[in-house]
Structures are given as structure tokens and as C-alpha cells.
Design a protein around this motif. Structure first.
Motif, PDB file in Angstrom:
ATOM      1  N   HIS A  65      -6.695  -0.498  -0.842  1.00 33.80           N
ATOM      2  CA  HIS A  65      -6.521  -0.395  -2.419  1.00 33.80           C
ATOM      3  C   HIS A  65      -5.268  -1.115  -3.568  1.00 33.80           C
ATOM      4  O   HIS A  65      -3.772  -0.660  -3.387  1.00 33.80           O
ATOM      5  CB  HIS A  65      -6.516   1.073  -2.142  1.00 33.80           C
ATOM      6  CG  HIS A  65      -6.448   1.762  -3.896  1.00 33.80           C
ATOM      7  ND1 HIS A  65      -7.908   2.565  -4.389  1.00 33.80           N
ATOM      8  CD2 HIS A  65      -6.565   1.369  -5.019  1.00 33.80           C
ATOM      9  CE1 HIS A  65      -8.001   2.309  -5.731  1.00 33.80           C
ATOM     10  NE2 HIS A  65      -6.904   2.070  -5.740  1.00 33.80           N
TER      11      HIS A  65
ATOM     12  N   GLU B 252      -7.859   4.804 -10.875  1.00 30.80           N
ATOM     13  CA  GLU B 252      -7.489   5.506  -9.170  1.00 30.80           C
ATOM     14  C   GLU B 252      -6.335   6.038  -8.209  1.00 30.80           C
ATOM     15  O   GLU B 252      -6.989   7.204  -8.532  1.00 30.80           O
ATOM     16  CB  GLU B 252      -8.016   5.032  -8.636  1.00 30.80           C
ATOM     17  CG  GLU B 252      -9.765   4.348  -8.819  1.00 30.80           C
ATOM     18  CD  GLU B 252     -10.520   4.047  -7.833  1.00 30.80           C
ATOM     19  OE1 GLU B 252     -12.070   4.206  -7.187  1.00 30.80           O
ATOM     20  OE2 GLU B 252     -10.371   2.373  -7.499  1.00 30.80           O
ATOM     21  N   ILE B 253      -5.255   5.210  -8.251  1.00 31.71           N
ATOM     22  CA  ILE B 253      -4.367   5.396  -8.162  1.00 31.71           C
ATOM     23  C   ILE B 253      -3.871   7.082  -8.658  1.00 31.71           C
ATOM     24  O   ILE B 253      -2.975   8.249  -7.869  1.00 31.71           O
ATOM     25  CB  ILE B 253      -3.223   4.615  -7.950  1.00 31.71           C
ATOM     26  CG1 ILE B 253      -3.958   3.530  -6.662  1.00 31.71           C
ATOM     27  CG2 ILE B 253      -2.082   5.237  -7.325  1.00 31.71           C
ATOM     28  CD1 ILE B 253      -3.006   2.502  -6.809  1.00 31.71           C
TER      29      ILE B 253
ATOM     30  N   ALA C 120      -7.620  -0.410 -10.330  1.00 31.83           N
ATOM     31  CA  ALA C 120      -7.441   0.348  -8.999  1.00 31.83           C
ATOM     32  C   ALA C 120      -6.180   0.934  -8.874  1.00 31.83           C
ATOM     33  O   ALA C 120      -5.428   2.239  -8.889  1.00 31.83           O
ATOM     34  CB  ALA C 120      -6.986  -0.652  -8.240  1.00 31.83           C
ATOM     35  N   GLU C 121      -5.445   0.817 -10.038  1.00 30.65           N
ATOM     36  CA  GLU C 121      -4.051   1.652 -10.325  1.00 30.65           C
ATOM     37  C   GLU C 121      -4.710   3.066 -11.237  1.00 30.65           C
ATOM     38  O   GLU C 121      -3.928   4.400 -11.187  1.00 30.65           O
ATOM     39  CB  GLU C 121      -3.659   0.864 -12.291  1.00 30.65           C
ATOM     40  CG  GLU C 121      -1.664   1.452 -12.248  1.00 30.65           C
ATOM     41  CD  GLU C 121      -1.446   1.007 -12.380  1.00 30.65           C
ATOM     42  OE1 GLU C 121      -0.425   1.186 -13.981  1.00 30.65           O
ATOM     43  OE2 GLU C 121      -0.950  -0.698 -12.712  1.00 30.65           O
TER      44      GLU C 121
ATOM     45  N   PHE D 208       2.361   1.701  -3.750  1.00 33.31           N
ATOM     46  CA  PHE D 208       1.396   2.085  -4.601  1.00 33.31           C
ATOM     47  C   PHE D 208       1.478   3.866  -4.113  1.00 33.31           C
ATOM     48  O   PHE D 208       0.846   4.430  -4.962  1.00 33.31           O
ATOM     49  CB  PHE D 208       0.092   1.588  -4.344  1.00 33.31           C
ATOM     50  CG  PHE D 208      -0.478  -0.432  -4.251  1.00 33.31           C
ATOM     51  CD1 PHE D 208       0.967  -0.980  -4.925  1.00 33.31           C
ATOM     52  CD2 PHE D 208      -0.946  -0.475  -3.796  1.00 33.31           C
ATOM     53  CE1 PHE D 208       1.461  -2.154  -5.472  1.00 33.31           C
ATOM     54  CE2 PHE D 208      -1.462  -1.934  -4.130  1.00 33.31           C
ATOM     55  CZ  PHE D 208      -0.518  -2.603  -4.867  1.00 33.31           C
ATOM     56  N   ALA D 209       1.337   4.530  -2.688  1.00 40.76           N
ATOM     57  CA  ALA D 209       0.820   5.729  -2.676  1.00 40.76           C
ATOM     58  C   ALA D 209       2.190   6.663  -3.042  1.00 40.76           C
ATOM     59  O   ALA D 209       2.116   7.841  -3.877  1.00 40.76           O
ATOM     60  CB  ALA D 209       1.227   5.815  -1.327  1.00 40.76           C
TER      61      ALA D 209
ATOM     62  N   SER E  96       0.804  -1.451  -0.338  1.00 41.68           N
ATOM     63  CA  SER E  96      -0.037  -0.017  -0.070  1.00 41.68           C
ATOM     64  C   SER E  96       1.009   1.042  -0.058  1.00 41.68           C
ATOM     65  O   SER E  96       0.892   2.126  -0.583  1.00 41.68           O
ATOM     66  CB  SER E  96      -0.578  -0.221   1.130  1.00 41.68           C
ATOM     67  OG  SER E  96      -1.847   1.292   1.822  1.00 41.68           O
TER      68      SER E  96
ATOM     69  N   ARG F  38      -7.058   9.255  -6.489  1.00 42.87           N
ATOM     70  CA  ARG F  38      -8.126   8.602  -5.575  1.00 42.87           C
ATOM     71  C   ARG F  38      -7.987   7.405  -5.005  1.00 42.87           C
ATOM     72  O   ARG F  38      -7.591   5.968  -5.658  1.00 42.87           O
ATOM     73  CB  ARG F  38      -9.146   8.311  -6.437  1.00 42.87           C
ATOM     74  CG  ARG F  38     -10.140   9.469  -6.402  1.00 42.87           C
ATOM     75  CD  ARG F  38     -11.635   9.617  -7.468  1.00 42.87           C
ATOM     76  NE  ARG F  38     -11.217   8.499  -8.716  1.00 42.87           N
ATOM     77  CZ  ARG F  38     -11.382   8.577 -10.152  1.00 42.87           C
ATOM     78  NH1 ARG F  38     -10.635   9.522 -10.241  1.00 42.87           N
ATOM     79  NH2 ARG F  38     -10.487   7.668 -10.722  1.00 42.87           N
ATOM     80  N   ILE F  39      -7.088   7.545  -3.505  1.00 42.03           N
ATOM     81  CA  ILE F  39      -7.023   6.064  -2.858  1.00 42.03           C
ATOM     82  C   ILE F  39      -8.240   5.619  -1.794  1.00 42.03           C
ATOM     83  O   ILE F  39      -8.304   6.340  -0.865  1.00 42.03           O
ATOM     84  CB  ILE F  39      -5.179   5.780  -2.524  1.00 42.03           C
ATOM     85  CG1 ILE F  39      -4.418   6.246  -3.506  1.00 42.03           C
ATOM     86  CG2 ILE F  39      -5.275   4.763  -1.571  1.00 42.03           C
ATOM     87  CD1 ILE F  39      -3.328   6.565  -3.236  1.00 42.03           C
ATOM     88  N   ARG F  40      -8.195   4.833  -1.773  1.00 39.77           N
ATOM     89  CA  ARG F  40      -9.371   4.079  -0.962  1.00 39.77           C
ATOM     90  C   ARG F  40      -9.084   3.895   0.523  1.00 39.77           C
ATOM     91  O   ARG F  40     -10.058   4.175   0.959  1.00 39.77           O
ATOM     92  CB  ARG F  40     -10.200   3.089  -1.397  1.00 39.77           C
ATOM     93  CG  ARG F  40     -11.097   3.250  -2.947  1.00 39.77           C
ATOM     94  CD  ARG F  40     -11.931   2.555  -3.654  1.00 39.77           C
ATOM     95  NE  ARG F  40     -12.345   2.314  -4.499  1.00 39.77           N
ATOM     96  CZ  ARG F  40     -13.586   1.320  -5.327  1.00 39.77           C
ATOM     97  NH1 ARG F  40     -14.263   0.885  -5.183  1.00 39.77           N
ATOM     98  NH2 ARG F  40     -13.357   1.848  -6.934  1.00 39.77           N
TER      99      ARG F  40
END
Length: 464
Positions: free
Chosen positions: A73, A62-63, A59-60, A16-17, A13, A67-69
Motif C-alpha cells: 500500500h 486511506e492510511i 493511499a495516504e 507508512f503504518a 510499508s 485502511r491499509i490494503r
């Protein structure tokens, strides 16, 4: 690529961020590992690779858009095949339900999707979560990545094997008499049975209405807290669901155990079911580790494991019979031998047996509650032996009931099992911590302190 599968969910996570890793890259690495290793482990009943990759790409995107839920995510999760995933079969590893396509997601799957997690596929289980390691079912039994000739525990067998082998970082299992904590113990990972009612069971095929729990299996305590955060919450449509404000289960993980009072239930493994010497030694070492970390450890006494097991057996058999009676009457030959043998005693339970077990249940709950007036957490055995060979049915049948997990299904208290060492034969040993109702965070706090002090979670099975 070889290191990516071993990333924790928390580390993935963060990567990803920071845009140093994408969900597609992680999933690609996991799918390659699954292709190589799962034929040796049989963790999956059904891998839903195309849908998972589509979710990873979304998901990628959105990142990229900022936008990260949340911390799950883009993180893949494996699902025990008694939990409904819309559009996929929920077979319960049984011929009875081979064509049972789920029409809707279970509540825990809905919550995972809302958190941005990737549903990777359906995982092996013991038949209807009550059989055992069996070769007379439509799918082969899962194997232990520490030694493929040994079982991985159950009934959440594919969940335990897959997490331990780094096929996925997170998995959901269910626990009626220890079925999250058994694979955690056998496979050297972290398995939590949450407080009864903390996690919805709606959309999960039932085994025993008043004993069933859904729980997380992970390689680290921090990941266990993240997964519990995602799936916990009141569900008014689940009659067993509790209206509670318990949340943020990882907030105490770095607090340590200084001045916590820990009750060591020695009689479980010393007198009730004498444990393998290596198990007993590892439990004593766990107590010493926690004392060295500042905890106060004292010996406490609970009702005997024999009594807890008898209560669990009567309630489970009675409630399971109410579910399976029509099929057992009409299609007994479609069950595997072990599940059929374990379900049929319910036909001979009387209402008096069931009510008597429930009455005694209230008394043993009171006995455990009384101990929690003087201690914050209980320490005890999980399994009394390392995992046995898959092909030794007699030894597996002997050793499977030799455990101290059932008490906390009877009482409903939260309990976590985790690795406490390696036996001389290279198989994991385990320890269990249990806590007060809805104080799952403190149970995880103790587990995290033990994890930091011992580093057993850094050990990798020789599967690859």
C-alpha cells in the motif's frame, strides 16, 4: 530525502503504518531522483508522475483513515513496457506499436492496484523483449547504474537499471529466456522467474506462449516475496495459468538453510560455457557460504546448456513468428535490426522442428525433475560474464547467450538470480538458485539466507 529512495518496500510499508513516512513523501523523493538520474540511465519510456502522485495522495488518505490494503500500500512500482497499463501506450520499445494505447490493465496491474501499489510508469525493454541493447529504436537503451557505459541486461532493462539505481523499489519484468534474471545479474539486484503458470500473463504482449513468465525485480529478497505475493494467482483466462494454492512466498525467509540439500550444477560454468574466472570464483564462494550456513552441497549433472538453448531457440522462434509474421511481412523496416534478425529465423522453422523441440523438452524436464528427488534447490551460474559495454555490439552479442537461465524457462521451474560479488572492474557478479515447481518459497528461502550471510545487497552503484 537523499536516503528515502533506498528504502526497501518492506521498510517503507512499516514506516507508512507507523505514520513516520507518507506515500507522498516517498514518491516526492523518488520523482526528484528520477528527474536527476534518469536522463543518464534511460530507465523510463514514460513516467506517469501526475497519476502516480494522485494515487499516492489517495493511499495516504486511506492510511490516515486506518485502511491499509497490505504491505504494498503506497509503494511505487515500475512496469516493463510490454505490460498493459490502462490509458498508457504499450510500445514494446518499438516503432510498430508507438500508438498502441492500452484499453485495460493487465491482470498483474489489476492485482497491484488492488494491493494499493502506485504505478509509476513504463520502463525500457529490448524491442518486443527479444532485441538487444539498440540505438535504432524510438527510445534510447537503458544503461547500467554501476557503469553507464555498460548494458544493464535485458530484456527487462529499465526494470533492472531503475531498481538498482533506487528510482523505485519494485519493478515488474518478463522472462522468456532469462529476461528478469539477466538485468538482476547485470545490475546486482534480485530477479525471480516464478514457476510457469504462477503469475498471469494476460495483458502482457507475448513473445513465446509456452516460455513467457512475469516476475519481480527488487533490491532485497523480502521485497521480492512481497511483490510475488501481490501478483501471483490463478487466472482462468490465461491458458498457461496454473490452479494452485501456492501463496505467502516469504514465510520461509528467516528459516535458514540448515539441512537443505543443494545441488551445484558446476558443469554449466566449467564445461558447457566456461565462465569468466571471477564469476566461477564467486559461485564457489556461494557454495561455501551456504555450506557454512548448514546446507548440504553436492555436485549434480543436468542436460547440457547447449541442449537447453537449442530447445528454447526453436520453441521461441516458432511461437514468436506466429505473432510477428504479419508485421515482418508488411513492415519489416519498422523493426530495429536486432529484433528483426532474431525474429526472422522463425519463418524457416518447420512443424517437425517445433514438435521435436517440444518432445525433447519433456525429456529434459524429466531429467531436472529426477534431480529434485535428491536435492531441494539447484545452485548454478546466471551470467557467465559481467555486463559488457553498450557500444561494443560484437562483445555484447558474444556474451549475451553465455548464460544458464534458459534451462528454467524450458522446464518452468522457479529460479532467482542475485548479486554474488563485484568484479575487479566494479560490475556485479551473480548466482542463481532454482527449485521445485510451486516451491518458489524455498528458492527465496535460500536466496534470503545467502543475502544475510553476504550483505551484497547493501552495496550501492556509484550512480548516486
Amino acid at each position: 530525502m537523499t536516503a528515502l529512495p533506498w528504502l526497501s518496500a518492506a521498510d517503507a510499508s512499516r514506516a507508512f503504518a507507523a505514520r513516520t513516512l507518507s506515500p507522498v513523501e516517498l514518491l516526492t523523493a523518488l520523482l526528484a531522483r528520477i528527474e536527476t538520474l534518469d536522463p543518464k540511465l534511460n530507465a523510463f519510456i514514460r513516467l506517469d508522475a501526475d497519476a502516480a502522485m494522485a494515487t499516492a495522495r489517495a493511499a495516504e488518505a486511506e492510511i490516515t483513515a486506518g485502511r491499509i490494503r497490505g504491505p504494498l500500500h503506497g509503494v511505487p512500482v515500475g512496469i516493463k513496457d510490454i505490460i498493459d497499463v490502462a490509458g498508457l501506450p504499450t510500445t514494446c520499445h518499438s516503432k510498430i506499436l508507438l500508438d498502441n494505447i492500452a484499453r485495460a490493465d493487465a491482470v498483474v496491474i489489476q492485482k497491484l492496484r488492488q494491493a494499493g501499489a502506485i504505478i509509476l510508469g513504463k520502463l525500457s525493454t529490448h524491442e518486443f523483449a527479444i532485441g538487444g541493447p539498440s540505438f535504432d529504436l524510438p527510445f534510447p537503451p537503458a544503461r547500467n547504474p554501476w557503469n553507464r557505459e555498460h548494458h544493464p541486461g535485458g530484456s527487462s532493462s529499465g526494470s533492472g537499471a531503475g531498481v538498482a539505481a533506487a528510482l523505485f523499489p519494485l519493478a515488474l519484468g518478463t522472462d522468456t529466456g532469462g529476461s528478469v534474471r539477466n538485468p538482476a545479474s547485470a545490475c546486482g539486484i534480485v530477479g525471480l522467474k516464478p514457476t510457469y503458470g504462477l503469475v498471469s500473463r494476460r495483458g502482457v504482449f507475448p513473445l513465446s506462449f509456452t516460455l513467457d513468465h512475469v516476475g519481480p525485480l527488487t533490491r532485497t529478497v523480502a521485497d521480492n516475496a512481497l511483490l510475488l505475493d501481490a501478483i501471483a494467482g490463478h487466472d482462468p483466462a490465461d491458458p498457461g495459468s496454473a490452479a494452485t494454492d501456492a501463496r505467502s512466498f516469504g514465510w520461509l525467509l528467516n528459516r535458514g538453510v540448515r539441512d537443505l540439500r543443494i545441488g551445484f550444477v558446476r558443469h554449466f560454468h566449467e564445461r558447457d560455457l566456461p565462465a569468466h574466472p571471477e564469476v566461477a570464483a564467486a559461485l564457489e564462494d556461494a557454495a561455501r557460504v551456504l555450506q557454512a550456513e548448514g546446507a548440504q552441497v553436492r555436485t549434480v549433472t543436468l542436460p547440457s546448456l547447449t541442449e537447453f538453448a537449442a530447445i528454447n531457440r526453436v520453441i521461441l522462434c516458432g511461437e514468436a513468428w506466429s505473432i510477428h509474421a504479419p508485421w515482418l511481412r508488411e513492415r519489416p523496416g519498422d523493426y530495429g535490426q536486432l529484433a528483426r534478425r532474431r525474429l526472422l529465423p522463425g519463418a524457416f522453422m518447420t512443424a517437425g522442428d517445433y514438435v521435436g523441440a517440444q518432445r525433447r523438452r519433456t525429456q529434459v524436464i524429466a531429467a531436472v525433475q529426477d534431480q529434485f528427488r535428491d536435492v531441494d534447490v539447484l545452485l548454478c551460474a546466471s551470467s557467465m560474464d559481467p555486463a559488457t559495454r553498450l557500444d561494443d555490439a560484437a562483445e555484447t552479442a558474444r556474451s549475451y547467450p553465455r548464460q544458464a537461465r534458459t534451462p528454467f524457462n524450458v522446464t518452468g521451474h522457479p529460479a532467482v538470480a542475485m548479486m554474488s560479488g563485484l568484479a575487479r572492474n566494479g560490475l556485479p557478479l551473480s548466482v542463481q538458485f532454482a527449485g521445485r515447481y510451486f516451491d518458489d518459497a524455498t528458492v527465496l528461502r535460500v536466496a534470503a539466507a545467502y543475502e544475510r550471510a553476504t550483505k551484497w545487497h547493501t552495496k550501492m552503484p556509484p550512480i548516486g
